[in-house]
Design an enzyme around this catalytic site. Structure first.
Site, PDB file in Angstrom:
ATOM      1  N   SER A 106       1.042  -1.174  -0.167  1.00  0.00           N
ATOM      2  CA  SER A 106       0.075   0.061  -0.078  1.00  0.00           C
ATOM      3  C   SER A 106       1.085   1.281   0.107  1.00  0.00           C
ATOM      4  O   SER A 106       1.538   1.479  -0.938  1.00  0.00           O
ATOM      5  CB  SER A 106      -0.903  -0.007   1.261  1.00  0.00           C
ATOM      6  OG  SER A 106      -2.223   0.759   1.285  1.00  0.00           O
ATOM      7  N   ASP A 227     -10.994  -4.490  -3.418  1.00  0.00           N
ATOM      8  CA  ASP A 227     -10.035  -3.489  -2.327  1.00  0.00           C
ATOM      9  C   ASP A 227     -10.938  -2.132  -2.371  1.00  0.00           C
ATOM     10  O   ASP A 227     -11.144  -1.626  -3.372  1.00  0.00           O
ATOM     11  CB  ASP A 227      -8.621  -3.263  -2.978  1.00  0.00           C
ATOM     12  CG  ASP A 227      -7.738  -2.579  -2.097  1.00  0.00           C
ATOM     13  OD1 ASP A 227      -8.199  -1.718  -1.358  1.00  0.00           O
ATOM     14  OD2 ASP A 227      -6.383  -2.742  -2.129  1.00  0.00           O
ATOM     15  N   HIS A 255      -8.137  -5.293   0.724  1.00  0.00           N
ATOM     16  CA  HIS A 255      -6.663  -4.722   0.904  1.00  0.00           C
ATOM     17  C   HIS A 255      -5.688  -5.449   1.540  1.00  0.00           C
ATOM     18  O   HIS A 255      -4.714  -5.041   1.682  1.00  0.00           O
ATOM     19  CB  HIS A 255      -7.040  -3.335   1.836  1.00  0.00           C
ATOM     20  CG  HIS A 255      -5.891  -2.555   1.434  1.00  0.00           C
ATOM     21  ND1 HIS A 255      -5.393  -2.021   0.078  1.00  0.00           N
ATOM     22  CD2 HIS A 255      -4.767  -1.754   2.353  1.00  0.00           C
ATOM     23  CE1 HIS A 255      -4.178  -1.281   0.332  1.00  0.00           C
ATOM     24  NE2 HIS A 255      -3.992  -1.111   1.618  1.00  0.00           N
TER      25      HIS A 255
END
Length: 281
Positions: A106, A227, A255
């Site tokens: 991320s 996600d 995610h």
């Protein structure tokens, strides 16, 4: 009287780029640097970016990045992509590592990408998981994550956003992450990292398209189809722009690819890195 139990997120301390830095360092072999995500629901350290079993075959280094976890918070309270990349390079320098594979989750993916662009000689292969690194309109989920204010209810809502499989979110996990988010200094530093308008945070973590298209590294791009924090389109764009990229999309996954599909994720990443081991052996 029993001694207080130390948090498993505390590893050992080094000085990296002038900052006291908490990190976990285990295994032997070619090094892999893991860079964690930014959300309060994303644990740093050994359970954060890339909880895969590569420590059985390689050296795995998982630092708390500047301002996160148990690492030092800068006195001026200022954070940027450039400063975090400098800190990551400082970790490699402090450990005497000339080159490694970089696995970024991320927020950490955006840093991994920027590190490879700015310091190509330090990176062998890249793994980008649910990564930022290109500009996109901020999602409601990311706005919620970066705008988090500590409460158990808010943490529970945030965890529900991260996971597609809600059975992964239980009261124990919510309590654990909530307690981490009320440690002294956490909220002040976290609020300073991603102030409104938070679209600026997305844009600061994005690299230039021309630079991305010139990236020579073999890169594995991973994303969860469902996600709600980082849009799948971000990884599709990265896979289009990076010349030597391959893309893996996990269905029925939010995610947390490394948690929701842990076994497949571990094999995927390990096989990708082992391929480079074989080529350079």
């Amino acid at each position: 009287m029993n001694a207080p139990q130390q948090s498993p997120e505390i590893g050992r301390e080094i000085l990296a780029a002038g900052y006291r830095t908490n990190l976990h360092d285990q295994g032997e072999g070619f090094p892999a640097l893991l860079i964690h995500g930014s959300g309060p629901a994303s644990p740093p350290g050994p359970t954060g970016a890339g909880s895969f079993r590569s420590s059985q075959t390689r050296r795995v280094i998982a630092p708390d990045m500047l301002g996160f976890g148990y690492s030092e918070r800068p006195a001026d309270g200022k954070y940027s992509q450039a400063r975090w990349v400098e800190h990551a390079i400082g970790v490699l320098d402090a450990l005497g590592i000339q080159q490694g594979d970089i696995v970024g989750n991320s927020f950490g993916g955006g840093l991994a990408l920027a590190l490879a662009i700015r310091h190509p000689e330090r990176v062998r292969r890249l793994v980008l998981m649910g990564s930022v690194g290109v500009s996109f309109p901020i999602t409601a989920g990311l706005e919620t994550a970066w705008g988090y204010t500590p409460s158990l209810a808010n943490m529970r809502r945030l965890l529900d956003l991260f996971a597609h499989d809600r059975t992964l979110v239980n009261d124990e996990l919510a309590e654990l992450r909530y307690q981490a988010s009320i440690r002294p200094g956490f909220q002040e530093s976290f609020a300073a990292m991603f102030p409104p308008p938070r679209q600026n945070g997305v844009d600061d973590l994005a690299s230039n398209e021309t630079d991305i298209r010139a990236l020579p590294n073999e890169t594995l791009v991973i994303h969860g189809r469902e996600d709600r924090i980082i849009p799948l389109q971000a990884s599709l764009t990265l896979a289009q722009w990076i010349p030597n990229a391959q893309l893996h999309v996990f269905g029925q996954c939010g995610h947390w690819t490394q948690i929701e599909h842990a076994e497949r994720f571990a094999r995927l990443v390990e096989n990708f890195l082992a391929e480079a081991d074989a080529l350079h052996s």
